[in-house]
Structures are given as structure tokens and as C-alpha cells.
Design a protein around this motif. Structure first.
Motif, mmCIF file in Angstrom:
data_model
loop_
_atom_site.group_PDB
_atom_site.id
_atom_site.type_symbol
_atom_site.label_atom_id
_atom_site.label_comp_id
_atom_site.label_asym_id
_atom_site.label_seq_id
_atom_site.Cartn_x
_atom_site.Cartn_y
_atom_site.Cartn_z
ATOM 1 N N TRP A 42 -6.652 -2.337 -7.283
ATOM 2 C CA TRP A 42 -5.335 -1.968 -7.714
ATOM 3 C C TRP A 42 -5.547 -1.331 -8.766
ATOM 4 O O TRP A 42 -6.133 -1.385 -9.798
ATOM 5 C CB TRP A 42 -4.507 -3.287 -7.698
ATOM 6 C CG TRP A 42 -3.247 -3.002 -8.051
ATOM 7 C CD1 TRP A 42 -2.477 -2.422 -9.169
ATOM 8 C CD2 TRP A 42 -2.350 -2.973 -6.744
ATOM 9 N NE1 TRP A 42 -1.023 -2.559 -8.356
ATOM 10 C CE2 TRP A 42 -0.811 -3.105 -7.124
ATOM 11 C CE3 TRP A 42 -2.769 -3.483 -6.002
ATOM 12 C CZ2 TRP A 42 -0.054 -3.148 -6.589
ATOM 13 C CZ3 TRP A 42 -1.399 -4.407 -4.557
ATOM 14 C CH2 TRP A 42 -0.379 -3.756 -4.964
ATOM 15 N N PHE A 85 -5.833 -1.081 -2.858
ATOM 16 C CA PHE A 85 -4.795 -0.057 -2.976
ATOM 17 C C PHE A 85 -4.432 1.222 -4.499
ATOM 18 O O PHE A 85 -3.457 1.437 -4.549
ATOM 19 C CB PHE A 85 -3.792 -0.887 -3.968
ATOM 20 C CG PHE A 85 -3.380 -2.457 -2.624
ATOM 21 C CD1 PHE A 85 -2.538 -2.554 -2.308
ATOM 22 C CD2 PHE A 85 -4.174 -3.316 -2.803
ATOM 23 C CE1 PHE A 85 -1.943 -3.573 -1.524
ATOM 24 C CE2 PHE A 85 -3.850 -4.714 -1.830
ATOM 25 C CZ PHE A 85 -2.848 -4.852 -1.481
ATOM 26 N N THR A 140 -2.548 5.830 -0.645
ATOM 27 C CA THR A 140 -3.598 5.472 -1.018
ATOM 28 C C THR A 140 -3.958 5.131 0.561
ATOM 29 O O THR A 140 -4.522 4.909 1.182
ATOM 30 C CB THR A 140 -3.689 3.907 -1.014
ATOM 31 O OG1 THR A 140 -2.727 3.819 -2.663
ATOM 32 C CG2 THR A 140 -4.685 2.719 -1.134
ATOM 33 N N SER A 141 -3.344 4.725 1.980
ATOM 34 C CA SER A 141 -2.793 4.770 3.443
ATOM 35 C C SER A 141 -3.430 6.237 3.581
ATOM 36 O O SER A 141 -4.384 6.334 4.740
ATOM 37 C CB SER A 141 -1.319 3.923 3.367
ATOM 38 O OG SER A 141 -1.833 3.627 5.322
ATOM 39 N N LYS A 153 0.904 -1.059 0.041
ATOM 40 C CA LYS A 153 0.079 -0.131 0.115
ATOM 41 C C LYS A 153 1.039 1.036 -0.142
ATOM 42 O O LYS A 153 1.245 1.520 0.938
ATOM 43 C CB LYS A 153 -1.425 -0.173 1.240
ATOM 44 C CG LYS A 153 -2.151 1.176 1.821
ATOM 45 C CD LYS A 153 -3.008 1.189 2.297
ATOM 46 C CE LYS A 153 -2.564 1.107 3.958
ATOM 47 N NZ LYS A 153 -3.361 1.031 4.731
#
Ligand code: SF4
Ligand code: SF3
Length: 553
Positions: free
Chosen positions: A340, A79, A31-32, A27
Motif C-alpha cells: 500500500w 495497491f 494501479t488497476s 484500488k
């Protein structure tokens, strides 16, 4: 970014967690951080829906959105930073709808409208750069100086638990099984996290309450699966290929598998299960399709090698997805919460593109040798032979039950679970569930008292089934679950395990052995509480632990 929600989180000399540009799961930092912002907005939505619910008003679409959005932030699900930007903006408009619902409900009830603060007022920036700047104030560590390490540890347990509950709730919801108590419970935990609550007693009680909510979520999911597909029955599943075109399905969502099986009927394409889809073979409503040909591969962490070798398209219906390599990225399709960047995502139930893709790929060119494993030992199958089981325990043929279950992962230390299952004495039964079983489920465990020694209860989603088996056996013996000759050996990886752990604690289940490591978000003081209050123990040496379990120490 800072994330420590799963077991494979990175370690450094200071705080344990993934930070920098990318986590151990792949990740990326954007995105996090965007996931943190989305969770922040979900807290704001919950602040309003909780107020509305207290006045008798609710909106199922809002509740479903929150479960889905929270689920997307689970480890190895999504992700795709761009998707999170879109969901954040959608969440802001959902929040505005929740606010309007609350205000209308207050007006109708003749009550003053309360002005809420915190996440309820959060206005997301228009673009990704702006959102990333805002993310600094939405992460789990924000305010730790004021809240304290222990409170943040319990708040983390609550947050990660709520992610697990949202995943279970979403899986049940897509099959039409929804519980007001689950939506309200998710909301309650999010509201609690929207405040600066730092009272350890209150936070622990919130966690246990969430554990009770999770029991209801798992009950709903069990009902959804068994009402739709029938109760699992013991079934031999082929684990080698059959010659012909092939599609592989991974993840936990049985409904997606059903839609695919219907869509591929008569096409000559064989469908294979991967990972947590394995238990699907035990359900009458799924096993009836002759082209549900078998199970392929092992646990999720081996997918980069196994997917590369699979001669057809691959569908990910939920976790665990890891970075697709160029060898097979163009053959991967994601559904629902999964994503993804650059991987094709299917919305709706039109699988024609995947079917055409499978027709254009070679498929398996020859049959593999006949080899099968047994699945389908859900609560009904096990309890249908309860008399036999109870008799075998009473006459000493079965000495002990071990539930060796939970998630798998890539880190070292997980051989413990294989060693444990394989070294358990021949007069014991090993129940298993979750994807951790891939380490030992092709091993021949033989039988005891006429029963298979290894009983596969199902997915991690079937922990409810295992709890019902334990509860019914305890009733039959006239004892409590903790007095049964049963030990729980739990391997954790992602946040559904946090939810299940809270459920076990809320139900008063003691002496769980947990590994391969204890969650890093639990401070030493919190670990002490778990040890003292609930008898939780970290795993040690497999043989010594087996002996200790059987001696009940
Ligand atoms: Fe790290 Fe796990 Fe978070 Fe991924 S989900 S960033 S591996 S802690
Ligand atoms: Fe496994 Fe990801 Fe948790 Fe469902 S598939 S148990 S880790």
C-alpha cells in the motif's frame, strides 16, 4: 480502469465492474491499469517459456517471477502503483531472458526460431504516464467486439483462475515445494490468453485443465505446510488477549509467521493471528511456540476497526489488505506481494524493526476472559476418526455433511452462510474453511456422535484437505463423491475461489451452491452451461437450501 475480478465489484446499469477513478476495494485506476500491463507482460514471458519448455529448457527464476507477479494482481494484495511500474520493467527484462532461453534451446535442438507475436513483442513505456496510455490495449475487455461477450467471460474465468493458482503456487514455492506441472499450467493458461482464442469449447477445456493444475498446486501447498509444520491437530485457540506486548499477523503465508515466531522468542512479545492465519494454531511446528498467544479479530473486512484497536504492529503477509486508516497506518507492515503506498514494506527476514516497534507500543494492558475456539481439523485429523464417522453415518447418527466454505466479503447477502451453518440440523456436521467462517466460528455448534459439529479444515488454501477428506470417505463408502451425503456451499470473493471452482468442476464435483452472487463476468449463457453441465446453483433461502441438500434435490 475496468476490473470485475472480485465479488464486490461495482454495479451500474450497463456493464458490471469497477471503473472510473477507484474500485470498491480501494484500488485506484492507475494501479488497476498497471496490473493489466503486468499481466500482459506475463503472457509474453509465458509465450517464450512455453516454447522453451517444449524443447526441454526452463528457468525456475523466471517461473517464480511469473507466479509472484500474477499473485500481486489478486484482489486486496497490492495497491502501490509505483511498485507495479518497477515490476513491469522487471517483467520486460525477464521476458527478454525467456526469449534468449527459447532461442538458445531452439538452436541447440536444430530447430528454426519461431517469430512470436502479441504480448511477446510488447515494449513497455519508460514511465507511468506512457504505461497508462498502453494499458488501454491490455485490459480484459480489449477486443470484446471481436471475441464476443461469452468468450470474454470464459477468458475472464481463466485469467482470474490463473491468479488463484499463482497465489497457491507462490505460497508453496516459498516453503520449497514446487511443481513443474504448476509452472507449466500457469504458463499454458497465460499463453491461451495471449491469443485471440474465442472458441467457447476450447476455453472451457482450458479452464478445466487449469482446475487440474490447481489441484496439483494445492497438493504442493498441503505438502509444503504439513512437511514443514506437521499435520494440523485439533487445538483450542484463545480468542481473547493476554496481557503484554503484541504483534498481529494476517494473511495466508505460514512461513512468514514461523520467521516472526522465531525472531520474537524470548522478547516477551505475544504473537496473534488474524484472519486466514487462524489455522496456524493447529500446526505442531507453530503451536509449539508458547508466545503464539491467540487469534484476534474477525474477517478481513472488519480490519479498519479491529486494527485500529490492536495495541501493536500488524503484518500483512498476503490478502486481504484494505486501506489502512490514519489511526494505524504507521503500525502496518507489508511483506512479499502485498503493498500500500506509504506503508512500510519489509524485504528479507529481518523483523527487528517490527519487534522494536512492538516494544514501544503499549500492548494489551490486561488479560481478556478465557474463551477459545477449535481449529485443526485437516485431512489427517478428520481421517484418523474416519471409522467413527463412517459408523455414525451408517447408524444414522450423522445424516449429512455440509462444507460451508470460502471467502468472506463486505456485501449484504453473506448472512446466508451464517444462517446456513447455524440452522443445519443437529445431526449434521459442518466442515468449513476460508475466511467466511468468521461469521459463525465463535458459535457453539455442540457435538454429534462424539465429534465436534463444526470442523475447521483451515484456510481457503486447505481446500485440498477438504477434497481429500471427501474422496477418502467416498472410497470408504464405495461410492463417488457426488453420492456422498455431502453438500458444498461455497462463498466466493476473490480469485482463489475461481481457481478452486475450476478444480471442483474438473474433478466432476456437482451441485455446488455458489454465492452470495454469481460472478458478473459469467454471462447468462455461461451460467446456463455451468448449471446444465455441472449442476451449479446460486444460493437461495438458507433453510430451503438445507432441506433441498438433505433431500438431494
Ligand atoms: Fe473492483 Fe474487485 Fe477489481 Fe477491486 S478487485 S477494482 S473491488 S472488481
Ligand atoms: Fe479470505 Fe481474502 Fe478469500 Fe483465503 S482472506 S479466503 S477473501
Amino acid at each position: 480502469m475496468f476490473c470485475y475480478q472480485c465479488e464486490q465489484t461495482q454495479f451500474d446499469e450497463g456493464r458490471h465492474g469497477c471503473f472510473g477513478s477507484r474500485g470498491a476495494c480501494g484500488k485506484d485506476a492507475a494501479t488497476s491499469d498497471l496490473q493489466d500491463v503486468l499481466i500482459h507482460l506475463c503472457k509474453g514471458i509465458a509465450q517464450y517459456t512455453a516454447k522453451a519448455r517444449a524443447l526441454g529448457a526452463s528457468d525456475i527464476e523466471i517461473d517464480r517471477f511469473v507466479s509472484f507477479a500474477v499473485f500481486t494482481t489478486l484482489t486486496n494484495v497490492n495497491f502501490d502503483a509505483e511498485k507495479f511500474v518497477a515490476w513491469i520493467h522487471q517483467a520486460a527484462s525477464v521476458r527478454d531472458r525467456a526469449k534468449a532461453m527459447y532461442e538458445a534451446a531452439a538452436k541447440e535442438a536444430g530447430k528454426p526460431v519461431e517469430a512470436l507475436s502479441g504480448p511477446a513483442l510488447f515494449q513497455p513505456a519508460a514511465d507511468q504516464a506512457g504505461l497508462l496510455a498502453q494499458a488501454q490495449e491490455t485490459g480484459i475487455l480489449y477486443g470484446i467486439e471481436k471475441l464476443g461477450e461469452n468468450a470474454v467471460g470464459l477468458r475472464s474465468l481463466l485469467l482470474f483462475g490463473v491468479k488463484g493458482v499463482a497465489a497457491y503456487g507462490h505460497h508453496a514455492s516459498v516453503l520449497g515445494e514446487e511443481r513443474e506441472a504448476v509452472f507449466a499450467g500457469i504458463e499454458r493458461a497465460l499463453v491461451s490468453l495471449s491469443t485471440e482464442e474465442a472458441d467457447l469449447g476450447l476455453l472451457l477445456e482450458e479452464g478445466l485443465e487449469l482446475g487440474r493444475v490447481n489441484f496439483t498446486a494445492m497438493e504442493a501447498l498441503d505438502k509444503a505446510n504439513t512437511a514443514t509444520f506437521g499435520s494440523p491437530v485439533p487445538t483450542a485457540v484463545r480468542v481473547t488477549p493476554v496481557k503484554g506486548k503484541a504483534i498481529l499477523v494476517s494473511g495466508h503465508d505460514l512461513k512468514d509467521l514461523l520467521v516472526l515466531l522465531k525472531a520474537t522468542e524470548g522478547t516477551g512479545i505475544n504473537v496473534y493471528t488474524h484472519g486466514e492465519m487462524l489455522p496456524a494454531h493447529g500446526y505442531p511446528g507453530l503451536k509449539k511456540f508458547p508466545h503464539l498467544a491467540g487469534n484476534y479479530g474477525g474477517a478481513w473486512q472488519d480490519q479498519q476497526i479491529e486494527f485500529a484497536e490492536f495495541p501493536g504492529p500488524i503484518i500483512l503477509t498476503s490478502n486481504c489488505l484494505i486501506k489502512p486508516t490514519p489511526k494505524y497506518k504507521d503500525r502496518v507492515y507489508t511483506l512479499g506481494p502485498v503493498g500500500w503506498p506509504g506503508v512500510k514494506h519489509l524485504s528479507g527476514e529481518d523483523y527487528s524493526a517490527i519487534i522494536a516497534h512492538a516494544q514501544n507500543l503499549p500492548g494489551f494492558t490486561e488479560d481478556g476472559a478465557d474463551k477459545t475456539i477449535l481449529v485443526g481439523f485437516g485431512r489427517e485429523a478428520v481421517l484418523s476418526v474416519a471409522d467413527k464417522v463412517i459408523g455414525a453415518v451408517k447408524d444414522g447418527a450423522i445424516k449429512h455433511f455440509f462444507l460451508v466454505g470460502g471467502c468472506d466479503g463486505a456485501k449484504s447477502g453473506r448472512n446466508y452462510f451464517t444462517d446456513f451453518a447455524e440452522n443445519a440440523p443437529k445431526d449434521t456436521v459442518v466442515l468449513t474453511l476460508g475466511c467466511g467462517k468468521y461469521r459463525f466460528n465463535k458459535h457453539d455448534f455442540g457435538t454429534v456422535a462424539g465429534l465436534p459439529r463444526l470442523l475447521d479444515v483451515g484456510q481457503c488454501n486447505d481446500a485440498y484437505s477438504a477434497l481429500i477428506i471427501a474422496t477418502k470417505l467416498a472410497e470408504a463408502f464405495g461410492v463417488g463423491v457426488n453420492e456422498l451425503p455431502l453438500s458444498l456451499i461455497v462463498s466466493w470473493f476473490e480469485q482463489k475461489a475461481a481457481a478452486i471452482l475450476l478444480t471442483l468442476l474438473a474433478l466432476g464435483v456437482r451441485n455446488i451452491r455458489l454465492g452470495p452472487t454469481l460472478p458478473v463476468f459469467l454471462t447468462p449463457a455461461l451460467v446456463n452451461v455451468l448449471v446444465e453441465k455441472f449442476g451449479i446453483a446460486p444460493i437461495g433461502d438458507a433453510n430451503a437450501d438445507i432441506a433441498a441438500c438433505m433431500a438431494r434435490v
